[in-house]
Design a protein around this motif. Sequence first.
Motif, PDB file in Angstrom:
ATOM      1  N   ALA A 257       4.244   2.807   5.341  1.00 22.47           N
ATOM      2  CA  ALA A 257       4.444   4.244   5.156  1.00 22.47           C
ATOM      3  C   ALA A 257       5.196   4.845   6.337  1.00 22.47           C
ATOM      4  O   ALA A 257       4.921   4.512   7.493  1.00 22.47           O
ATOM      5  CB  ALA A 257       3.086   4.924   5.015  1.00 22.47           C
TER       6      ALA A 257
ATOM      7  N   GLU B 233      -4.284  -9.858   1.462  1.00 23.95           N
ATOM      8  CA  GLU B 233      -2.847 -10.147   1.491  1.00 23.95           C
ATOM      9  C   GLU B 233      -2.569 -11.110   2.646  1.00 23.95           C
ATOM     10  O   GLU B 233      -2.987 -10.855   3.771  1.00 23.95           O
ATOM     11  CB  GLU B 233      -2.046  -8.869   1.724  1.00 23.95           C
TER      12      GLU B 233
ATOM     13  N   ALA C 209       0.823  -1.215   0.000  1.00 19.83           N
ATOM     14  CA  ALA C 209       0.000   0.000   0.000  1.00 19.83           C
ATOM     15  C   ALA C 209       0.856   1.264   0.000  1.00 19.83           C
ATOM     16  O   ALA C 209       0.559   2.245  -0.690  1.00 19.83           O
ATOM     17  CB  ALA C 209      -0.922  -0.012   1.216  1.00 19.83           C
TER      18      ALA C 209
HETATM   19  C1  B12 Z   1      -7.883   0.871   7.918  1.00 20.17           C
HETATM   20  C2  B12 Z   1      -6.829  -0.150   7.589  1.00 20.17           C
HETATM   21  C3  B12 Z   1      -5.849   0.205   6.650  1.00 20.17           C
HETATM   22  C4  B12 Z   1      -5.743   1.599   6.052  1.00 20.17           C
HETATM   23  C5  B12 Z   1      -5.024   2.505   7.075  1.00 20.17           C
HETATM   24  C6  B12 Z   1      -4.089   1.722   8.009  1.00 20.17           C
HETATM   25  C7  B12 Z   1      -3.253   2.501   8.991  1.00 20.17           C
HETATM   26  N1  B12 Z   1      -3.711   2.719  10.199  1.00 20.17           N
HETATM   27  O1  B12 Z   1      -2.173   2.913   8.642  1.00 20.17           O
HETATM   28  C8  B12 Z   1      -4.889   1.333   4.773  1.00 20.17           C
HETATM   29  C9  B12 Z   1      -5.782   1.041   3.592  1.00 20.17           C
HETATM   30  C10 B12 Z   1      -3.952   2.451   4.372  1.00 20.17           C
HETATM   31  C11 B12 Z   1      -4.168   0.053   5.206  1.00 20.17           C
HETATM   32  C12 B12 Z   1      -2.968  -0.341   4.677  1.00 20.17           C
HETATM   33  C13 B12 Z   1      -2.224  -1.399   5.174  1.00 20.17           C
HETATM   34  N2  B12 Z   1      -2.647  -2.367   5.999  1.00 20.17           N
HETATM   35 CO1  B12 Z   1      -4.353  -2.280   6.893  1.00 20.17          CO
HETATM   36  N3  B12 Z   1      -5.946  -2.334   7.918  1.00 20.17           N
HETATM   37  C14 B12 Z   1      -6.835  -1.436   8.194  1.00 20.17           C
HETATM   38  C15 B12 Z   1      -7.883  -1.982   9.203  1.00 20.17           C
HETATM   39  C16 B12 Z   1      -9.202  -2.243   8.493  1.00 20.17           C
HETATM   40  C17 B12 Z   1      -8.071  -1.060  10.416  1.00 20.17           C
HETATM   41  C18 B12 Z   1      -6.757  -0.604  11.061  1.00 20.17           C
HETATM   42  C19 B12 Z   1      -6.869   0.623  11.922  1.00 20.17           C
HETATM   43  O2  B12 Z   1      -6.132   1.587  11.736  1.00 20.17           O
HETATM   44  N4  B12 Z   1      -7.798   0.622  12.894  1.00 20.17           N
HETATM   45  C20 B12 Z   1      -8.009   1.696  13.793  1.00 20.17           C
HETATM   46  C21 B12 Z   1      -7.145   1.554  15.048  1.00 20.17           C
HETATM   47  C22 B12 Z   1      -7.260   2.726  15.971  1.00 20.17           C
HETATM   48  O3  B12 Z   1      -7.578   0.401  15.709  1.00 20.17           O
HETATM   49  P1  B12 Z   1      -6.600  -0.497  16.582  1.00 20.17           P
HETATM   50  O4  B12 Z   1      -5.199  -0.141  16.298  1.00 20.17           O
HETATM   51  O5  B12 Z   1      -7.013  -1.907  16.417  1.00 20.17           O
HETATM   52  O6  B12 Z   1      -6.903  -0.018  18.063  1.00 20.17           O
HETATM   53  C23 B12 Z   1      -8.087  -0.298  18.783  1.00 20.17           C
HETATM   54  C24 B12 Z   1      -8.056  -1.638  19.544  1.00 20.17           C
HETATM   55  O7  B12 Z   1      -7.322  -2.644  18.896  1.00 20.17           O
HETATM   56  C25 B12 Z   1      -7.552  -1.283  20.901  1.00 20.17           C
HETATM   57  N5  B12 Z   1      -6.101  -1.272  21.141  1.00 20.17           N
HETATM   58  C26 B12 Z   1      -5.098  -0.846  20.334  1.00 20.17           C
HETATM   59  N6  B12 Z   1      -3.929  -0.915  20.952  1.00 20.17           N
HETATM   60  C27 B12 Z   1      -4.160  -1.387  22.178  1.00 20.17           C
HETATM   61  C28 B12 Z   1      -3.279  -1.641  23.233  1.00 20.17           C
HETATM   62  C29 B12 Z   1      -3.783  -2.158  24.436  1.00 20.17           C
HETATM   63  C30 B12 Z   1      -2.849  -2.432  25.557  1.00 20.17           C
HETATM   64  C31 B12 Z   1      -5.185  -2.426  24.571  1.00 20.17           C
HETATM   65  C32 B12 Z   1      -5.703  -3.003  25.812  1.00 20.17           C
HETATM   66  C33 B12 Z   1      -6.062  -2.151  23.509  1.00 20.17           C
HETATM   67  C34 B12 Z   1      -5.544  -1.632  22.319  1.00 20.17           C
HETATM   68  O8  B12 Z   1      -8.052   0.022  21.116  1.00 20.17           O
HETATM   69  C35 B12 Z   1      -8.156   0.759  19.878  1.00 20.17           C
HETATM   70  C36 B12 Z   1      -9.422   1.577  19.869  1.00 20.17           C
HETATM   71  O9  B12 Z   1     -10.548   0.848  20.234  1.00 20.17           O
HETATM   72  C37 B12 Z   1      -7.195  -3.316   9.688  1.00 20.17           C
HETATM   73  C38 B12 Z   1      -8.104  -4.519   9.890  1.00 20.17           C
HETATM   74  C39 B12 Z   1      -8.973  -4.442  11.134  1.00 20.17           C
HETATM   75  N7  B12 Z   1     -10.088  -5.094  11.058  1.00 20.17           N
HETATM   76  O10 B12 Z   1      -8.635  -3.852  12.130  1.00 20.17           O
HETATM   77  C40 B12 Z   1      -6.155  -3.603   8.583  1.00 20.17           C
HETATM   78  C41 B12 Z   1      -4.802  -4.157   8.993  1.00 20.17           C
HETATM   79  C42 B12 Z   1      -4.298  -3.386  10.184  1.00 20.17           C
HETATM   80  N8  B12 Z   1      -3.919  -3.854   7.858  1.00 20.17           N
HETATM   81  C43 B12 Z   1      -2.983  -4.713   7.709  1.00 20.17           C
HETATM   82  C44 B12 Z   1      -1.907  -4.573   6.770  1.00 20.17           C
HETATM   83  C45 B12 Z   1      -0.948  -5.743   6.611  1.00 20.17           C
HETATM   84  C46 B12 Z   1      -1.752  -3.400   6.017  1.00 20.17           C
HETATM   85  C47 B12 Z   1      -0.592  -3.087   5.029  1.00 20.17           C
HETATM   86  C48 B12 Z   1       0.789  -3.396   5.552  1.00 20.17           C
HETATM   87  C49 B12 Z   1      -0.853  -3.831   3.706  1.00 20.17           C
HETATM   88  C50 B12 Z   1       0.303  -3.724   2.737  1.00 20.17           C
HETATM   89  N9  B12 Z   1       0.962  -4.823   2.459  1.00 20.17           N
HETATM   90  O11 B12 Z   1       0.605  -2.681   2.272  1.00 20.17           O
HETATM   91  C51 B12 Z   1      -0.800  -1.570   4.798  1.00 20.17           C
HETATM   92  C52 B12 Z   1       0.077  -0.703   5.715  1.00 20.17           C
HETATM   93  C53 B12 Z   1      -0.283   0.736   5.655  1.00 20.17           C
HETATM   94  C54 B12 Z   1       0.758   1.637   6.222  1.00 20.17           C
HETATM   95  N10 B12 Z   1       0.447   2.356   7.295  1.00 20.17           N
HETATM   96  O12 B12 Z   1       1.841   1.692   5.663  1.00 20.17           O
HETATM   97  C55 B12 Z   1      -3.182  -5.930   8.606  1.00 20.17           C
HETATM   98  C56 B12 Z   1      -2.123  -6.048   9.733  1.00 20.17           C
HETATM   99  C57 B12 Z   1      -1.886  -7.473  10.178  1.00 20.17           C
HETATM  100  C58 B12 Z   1      -0.924  -8.165   9.237  1.00 20.17           C
HETATM  101  N11 B12 Z   1      -1.437  -8.960   8.327  1.00 20.17           N
HETATM  102  O13 B12 Z   1       0.246  -7.949   9.348  1.00 20.17           O
HETATM  103  C59 B12 Z   1      -4.654  -5.712   9.155  1.00 20.17           C
HETATM  104  C60 B12 Z   1      -4.909  -6.165  10.578  1.00 20.17           C
HETATM  105  C61 B12 Z   1      -5.578  -6.462   8.187  1.00 20.17           C
HETATM  106  C62 B12 Z   1      -5.589  -7.968   8.365  1.00 20.17           C
HETATM  107  N12 B12 Z   1      -6.717  -8.550   8.630  1.00 20.17           N
HETATM  108  O14 B12 Z   1      -4.591  -8.644   8.264  1.00 20.17           O
HETATM  109  N13 B12 Z   1      -4.841  -0.598   6.174  1.00 20.17           N
END
Ligand code: B12
Lengths: 353, 211
Positions: free
Chosen positions: A96, A320, A75
């Motif tokens: 990124a 992926e 991405a």
């Molecule tokens: C939106 C999204 C994208 C967007 C933006 C991602 C970003 N943030 O940079 C886009 C389209 C750009 C994208 C791209 C990619 N993505 Co993406 N993406 C997602 C998605 C749908 C949501 C991620 C997100 O940002 N959520 C919002 C944040 C705030 O949520 P969170 O971190 O989970 O935090 C919440 C909870 O988990 C919790 N929490 C978080 N931390 C902690 C810590 C503690 C202690 C506790 C108790 C709770 C807690 O509280 C938060 C709020 O409630 C997920 C899948 C999913 N269902 O979650 C995949 C996901 C994160 N992506 C993934 C990947 C791999 C990628 C890419 C690397 C793909 C690629 N090969 O290019 C790129 C990397 C982008 C980059 N930054 O360079 C994978 C990561 C796992 C893996 N396979 O390695 C996921 C999980 C998809 C999957 N099912 O595999 N992605």
Amino acid sequence: MTARDAMTSLERVLTTLGHSEPDRVPFFLLNNLHGAKEMGLEPREYFRDPDLVARGQLGLREKYRDDCLYSFFYAAIEMYPWGGEVNYSPDGPPTAAEPVIHRRNIPSLEVPDVESNPDLRRVLDATESMKKGIGDEAPIIGVVMSPFSLPVMQMGFAEYLSLIYEYPEEFWSLMRVNREFCVRWANAQLKAGATAICYFDPVSSPTIIPEELYGKTGLAIGKSTLGRIEGPTATHLASGIALPIMPRLPETGTAAVGVGDSEDLRSLKASSLGRISLLGNLNGIKMVNWDHRQAEEAVVEAIDAAAAGGGFILSDNHGELPLQVPEDAMMAISEAVHEHGRYGIAPGEGKDG
Amino acid sequence: MDDIVAAFRETLLSVDGIGAEKLALQNVDPKHPFSFVERVMVPVLEEIGVGWERGTYSLAHVYMSSRICERIADTILPPADAGTRGGPKTAIAVLNDHHLLGKKIVYSALRAGGFEVLDYGQCSVEEVLAGCERDDLEVLLISVLLYPSALETARVVEGLADSGRGTRVVVGGAPFRLDPDLYKRVGADDVGYSAFDALRIMRDIEGGGRS
Ligand code: B12
């Protein structure tokens, strides 16, 4: 094509997208990172050379007998044309680096050129080589980030969410520039030989934004973007949930939607039936630890839930597979689809088909 | 009280910061400002967080409401953290990934719940271990985005075991949500699926759940 296959991969995929049953369930093993592993290279070296990527994809398809080539690099490659940088890691996807766009410089943004950008060029060159290697045997799936999801990398997530809610003028201005870029980027890939484009738009998922907001933002942007992409598209929510927006997604003109295992596949099938095809739903993270039996069970369960009548491509939940998914798990998935995925033979799916 | 909670929830869900602040100012007891936080703000934030896990609310709801509440807390609470209860010595870090939003939300939730938390920002394994040593942590919260980073938490757990420090490791982020067994595989003590899980876990630890 082997003796038992009545269709090429391309015919199989087109048939299912037309909501009819092909000879067997098509499946996409989206293992773009694994080409590097096969060659004993780190992702950084592998993705530097378009020929390696093309050879990698052709080799992986031969090995696992799946139904597409995937020209996706990562991405974050879309950050280069905007002046961004990419962080490489030896054991995972490149990502990124620092955000490059801030609210204040949105009004002066210009649409970067696609064809002349050396990094995007690598993807286009790889696509051309893949096309030479595969002809019309299997589809080549290209990838773009949606104009609505790209800003998470361009700006950082927190700044982007406040832009959406608090600065509508700048938000729409960014959407216009991003849409132009996205359309050009998608069409350049189609011109290079991609058969279809996977439009990554997880920010449109109700996991990320409220359903009501989707109608005014992600949906409207999807309609005006996909309408200008000169080939078929699938929309991927990258494992965000899909059910609440399923009734409206087809309005964008997209042919398929990527779904995950956090929602019931039968319900997804019912709500999409005949209107939009499903792509999914195997959990790529759990797959890392699957043994042969678990892989087979997951495949059979998905086929039972969603394959009847076509409109279904078996794949993972994210678009992926993690690099850590082992060869055995991917092979077990392939064997299971070839064994249980035949229409009219396997139990539970369209015996009359 | 129920009416106030319902009205406050409504303002947050419609991302009406001004309405929410007005409501808070009308209903806060100047002598005990923390009671509004505990009885209205935290329960509503918690409900939204749990709703996100179930798919009824979106991440934008979670983030925008936590931001509004942070602003309100700054206005109604006395300065210098007079309302915080302290709690176990805790820090939060993002391991490797350039993804700060999850951490930011967890941090806000814990602060709203009265916990003091050190913010390490984005770190390598070595930097996290150095921080644990320096600050003599009782609890380390780790947030990740990518699967390889989730696997790296195992190295943090090992490093802490080698040091003999009894720091409790709590992990969260998308890979841990997608595979609920992953936290055990990396040797973490606990996992949270939303920011309010973090608050619940911290309350448990504070209440003597420390192993
Ligand atoms: C939106 C999204 C994208 C967007 C933006 C991602 C970003 N943030 O940079 C886009 C389209 C750009 C994208 C791209 C990619 N993505 Co993406 N993406 C997602 C998605 C749908 C949501 C991620 C997100 O940002 N959520 C919002 C944040 C705030 O949520 P969170 O971190 O989970 O935090 C919440 C909870 O988990 C919790 N929490 C978080 N931390 C902690 C810590 C503690 C202690 C506790 C108790 C709770 C807690 O509280 C938060 C709020 O409630 C997920 C899948 C999913 N269902 O979650 C995949 C996901 C994160 N992506 C993934 C990947 C791999 C990628 C890419 C690397 C793909 C690629 N090969 O290019 C790129 C990397 C982008 C980059 N930054 O360079 C994978 C990561 C796992 C893996 N396979 O390695 C996921 C999980 C998809 C999957 N099912 O595999 N992605």
